[in-house]
Enzyme design. Structure first.
Site, PDB file in Angstrom:
ATOM      1  CB  CYS A  68     -34.537  76.289   1.729  1.00 12.51           C
ATOM      2  SG  CYS A  68     -35.673  74.895   1.834  1.00 12.51           S
ATOM      3  CG  PHE A  69     -35.746  74.195   7.178  1.00 17.29           C
ATOM      4  CD1 PHE A  69     -36.589  73.812   6.150  1.00 17.29           C
ATOM      5  CD2 PHE A  69     -36.336  74.758   8.311  1.00 17.29           C
ATOM      6  CE1 PHE A  69     -37.974  73.948   6.247  1.00 17.29           C
ATOM      7  CE2 PHE A  69     -37.720  74.908   8.416  1.00 17.29           C
ATOM      8  CZ  PHE A  69     -38.538  74.497   7.369  1.00 17.29           C
TER       9      PHE A  69
END
Length: 234
Positions: A57-58
């Site tokens: 997840c960024f």
């Protein structure tokens, strides 16, 4: 469809867990790994350099790099696929070739590409997890480096070999090194998500420990005030 559709169920579960177990549950979610610096690194270049990191997840990857000295910007987005499929809901299907990624622009005189790699492998994500990170499953969450030039590729590949030979991780590193073919910024609501939503259960459990690990393991490289996308645009 909710912008948090693919993490909603997890958030509910984590909220109940954190309430029942207390704040200590959050700090146990992400273990950093102490690793040596790269034996081969870039020489300092003039101007600004860009590098793209994908590690789950960024939100968390962006949050980590925003707290690193010498980083001028860290933008969440998509890399590895085509421009026409670089939308969150489409990327979330896992069929686009994109990975959730973060484009980091940095001053090589203040922080090297090798140092950013060390932080990436040590505290930003687990480079031994193939096509997933923690609770997030799919090729869009793969560990990947999208390199800008042969020099970045050399440093990245030699560092991965160095770490594998040293057996600093229990399993082999699965991070893929690819040439950059394009980076597409994510939607505005994803930018600065960690800073703007510090009590969101997913952030509390999965990502805030990464910031604490950065502060603890890399005190000379840590800055308390993150460089935010909104501030840069402002």
């Amino acid at each position: 469809m909710s912008i948090f559709s693919h993490r909603r169920s997890l958030a509910g579960l984590l909220a109940a867990t954190i309430v029942s177990l207390g704040a200590c549950a959050a700090s146990a979610a992400e273990d950093a790994v102490v690793i040596p610096p790269p034996a081969v690194d870039e020489a300092a270049r003039p101007g600004t350099e860009s590098a793209i990191f994908a590690g789950g997840c960024f939100w968390g990857v962006q949050g980590v790099f925003q707290h690193v000295k010498g980083v001028q910007s860290a933008v969440s987005g998509y890399a590895g696929g085509e421009a026409g499929t670089a939308q969150y809901e489409t990327v979330s299907t896992g069929s686009t070739g994109h990975a959730e990624a973060v484009e980091v622009k940095f001053d090589p005189k203040q922080v090297s590409y090798g140092k950013l790699l060390q932080i990436f492998f040590s505290v930003a994500h687990n480079p031994t997890e193939l096509n997933f990170q923690g609770p997030d499953q799919g090729t869009q969450y793969r560990s990947a480096l999208f390199v800008a030039d042969p020099e970045q590729r050399k440093v990245a590949e030699r560092y991965i070999t160095q770490l594998d030979k040293a057996h600093v991780f229990a399993q082999p590193i699965v991070t893929r090194v690819s040439d950059t073919t394009g980076f597409y910024s994510a939607e505005a609501y994803h930018q600065d998500f960690l800073t703007l939503n510090p009590t969101y259960p997913y952030i509390v459990y999965n990502d805030l420990p990464k910031i604490e690990n950065l502060k603890s393991l890399f005190p000379a490289d840590y800055r308390s005030q993150p460089v935010l996308v909104r501030k840069a645009k402002g």
